[in-house]
Design a protein around this motif. Structure first.
Motif, PDB file in Angstrom:
ATOM      1  N   UNK A 108      47.584 -19.324 -26.048  1.00  0.00           N
ATOM      2  CA  UNK A 108      46.384 -19.729 -25.311  1.00  0.00           C
ATOM      3  C   UNK A 108      45.863 -21.066 -25.851  1.00  0.00           C
ATOM      4  N   UNK A 109      45.804 -22.077 -24.986  1.00  0.00           N
ATOM      5  CA  UNK A 109      45.339 -23.405 -25.376  1.00  0.00           C
ATOM      6  C   UNK A 109      43.929 -23.695 -24.864  1.00  0.00           C
ATOM      7  N   UNK A 138      40.504 -11.518 -32.869  1.00  0.00           N
ATOM      8  CA  UNK A 138      41.195 -11.914 -31.641  1.00  0.00           C
ATOM      9  C   UNK A 138      42.210 -13.032 -31.852  1.00  0.00           C
ATOM     10  N   UNK A 139      42.140 -13.724 -32.978  1.00  0.00           N
ATOM     11  CA  UNK A 139      43.001 -14.888 -33.201  1.00  0.00           C
ATOM     12  C   UNK A 139      44.499 -14.567 -33.081  1.00  0.00           C
ATOM     13  N   UNK A 145      35.547  -1.088 -30.341  1.00  0.00           N
ATOM     14  CA  UNK A 145      36.188  -1.051 -29.024  1.00  0.00           C
ATOM     15  C   UNK A 145      36.853  -2.391 -28.706  1.00  0.00           C
ATOM     16  N   UNK A 146      36.185  -3.465 -29.096  1.00  0.00           N
ATOM     17  CA  UNK A 146      36.741  -4.802 -28.901  1.00  0.00           C
ATOM     18  C   UNK A 146      38.057  -4.943 -29.675  1.00  0.00           C
ATOM     19  N   UNK A 147      38.056  -4.491 -30.924  1.00  0.00           N
ATOM     20  CA  UNK A 147      39.256  -4.584 -31.758  1.00  0.00           C
ATOM     21  C   UNK A 147      40.384  -3.719 -31.198  1.00  0.00           C
ATOM     22  N   UNK A 194      41.653 -15.759 -23.429  1.00  0.00           N
ATOM     23  CA  UNK A 194      41.988 -14.490 -24.086  1.00  0.00           C
ATOM     24  C   UNK A 194      40.759 -13.599 -24.196  1.00  0.00           C
ATOM     25  N   UNK A 195      39.595 -14.185 -24.456  1.00  0.00           N
ATOM     26  CA  UNK A 195      38.356 -13.406 -24.481  1.00  0.00           C
ATOM     27  C   UNK A 195      38.115 -12.748 -23.117  1.00  0.00           C
ATOM     28  N   UNK A 196      38.375 -13.510 -22.061  1.00  0.00           N
ATOM     29  CA  UNK A 196      38.198 -12.966 -20.710  1.00  0.00           C
ATOM     30  C   UNK A 196      39.161 -11.810 -20.463  1.00  0.00           C
ATOM     31  N   UNK A 197      40.390 -11.953 -20.967  1.00  0.00           N
ATOM     32  CA  UNK A 197      41.383 -10.894 -20.817  1.00  0.00           C
ATOM     33  C   UNK A 197      40.927  -9.618 -21.524  1.00  0.00           C
TER      34      UNK A 197
END
Length: 269
Positions: free
Chosen positions: A194-195, A185-186, A249-251, A202-205
Motif C-alpha cells: 500500500x503506497x 496495521x503496519x 477487534x481492530x487487531x 489499508x485502514x479502509x479495508x
C-alpha cells in the motif's frame, strides 16, 4: 643242376612277416587311439568352460522385478487427509487437542451443510465390506467418492480458518501488549504494498472487515463520548487507541486480513 655258390641263401619266414605286420598295426591303432582321446579331452574341456561361462551369464541376469500391487485411490486419499489433519494438530495445538478434534469439526460441518450422517455412512461401509470387523468414519468417507469430494474442501476451509484465527490471536495479543494501531496495521500495509498516505487504503479495508463482523466505530463512539464528556469530533484512530475492546477487534481484523494476504501471495508464487 646248378652250381653251388658262396652267397648265403636268404630264407624268408612268411609267418614271421605276418606277425610283424600285426604288431605294427597294433602300434598304429594305439597311437591313433591316444591321439583321438587327447582331442576328445580337449573338446570336453572347452565344452565345460563354455558351459561354465553360460552358467555365470545366467546368474548375472537379474530375475524380473515383480510388479507391486497398486495402491487404491481410496487409500492414497485417506493417507493424504491424515497427513493434513496431523499437520493441523501440530501447528495449531491451541485450537485442536488431537486428531479426532479436527475430524469432529469436519464431520459437524458436513452434517450441518450437506446432511452427512456418520453412523449411516459407517453402516453402509460395513455392508459393502462384510469382512471388515472395525470401521472408522474416515474409512467410510474414503470409500465414497461423494463424501470424499465434500470432506476435502471442508478440511481446506478449516485449515484456512485456523490460520486466520491464529493470526487474529497473535495480533490481539500484540494489542494487549500496548502496541499502537499504526504498529499493529503496519505489517498489513507492507504486505499489500500500500503506497497511499499513511496506509489509508489499508485502514479502509480493515474498517470494512470490522463492519462485516458487526463492529461499528459509531457504536463505540457514543460510549466514548459519554464516558469522557468530549463534544468535539472524535477520529476512528482515537477510538482505537483509547478503547481496549475496539483495539482488540481492530487487531483481530488486521490479523485475519494478513493471513489472507499471505495465502494469496503464496498461491501467486
Amino acid at each position: 643242376m646248378g652250381k653251388a655258390t658262396n652267397r648265403s641263401a636268404l630264407f624268408l619266414d612268411r609267418a614271421y612277416i605276418d606277425q610283424k605286420f600285426v604288431e605294427l598295426r597294433s602300434d598304429i591303432m594305439a597311437t591313433l587311439d591316444a591321439k583321438f582321446r587327447m582331442v576328445q579331452d580337449r573338446e570336453n574341456k572347452i565344452i565345460s568352460m563354455l558351459g561354465g561361462a553360460q552358467t555365470q551369464e545366467k546368474r548375472a541376469v537379474k530375475a524380473p522385478v515383480e510388479k507391486q500391487p497398486s495402491v487404491s485411490d481410496e487409500i492414497n486419499w485417506k493417507v493424504e487427509m491424515r497427513r493434513r489433519v496431523d499437520k493441523m494438530v501440530k501447528e495449531y495445538p491451541e485450537l485442536y487437542a488431537d486428531f479426532n478434534t479436527v475430524l469432529r469439526r469436519v464431520y459437524v460441518k458436513m452434517r450441518d451443510v450437506y446432511g452427512f450422517v456418520s453412523e449411516q455412512a459407517i453402516k453402509e461401509y460395513r455392508n459393502a465390506h462384510p469382512g471388515i470387523e472395525r470401521a472408522s468414519c474416515l474409512d467410510a468417507v474414503s470409500d465414497s467418492p461423494q463424501w470424499r469430494s465434500i470432506f476435502e474442501p471442508v478440511l481446506s476451509n478449516l485449515e484456512e480458518d485456523s490460520r486466520k484465527e491464529m493470526e487474529r490471536r497473535r495480533m490481539a495479543a500484540e494489542a494487549e501488549m500496548g502496541k499502537t494501531r499504526q504498529e499493529i496495521i503496519q505489517p498489513l500495509i507492507e504486505a499489500r504494498g500500500d503506497k497511499s498516505n499513511y496506509g489509508c487504503a489499508t485502514y479502509t479495508l480493515v474498517k470494512g472487515r470490522l463492519k462485516k463482523k458487526g463492529v461499528l466505530y459509531t457504536n463505540y463512539e457514543e460510549g466514548y463520548r459519554r464516558d469522557t464528556g468530549i463534544k468535539r469530533h472524535v477520529s476512528n484512530g482515537e477510538l482505537i487507541e483509547n478503547i481496549p475492546a475496539l483495539k482488540r477487534e481492530f487487531a483481530k481484523a488486521v490479523g485475519e486480513l494478513l493471513a489472507e494476504q499471505k495465502v494469496v501471495k503464496h498461491d501467486g508464487d
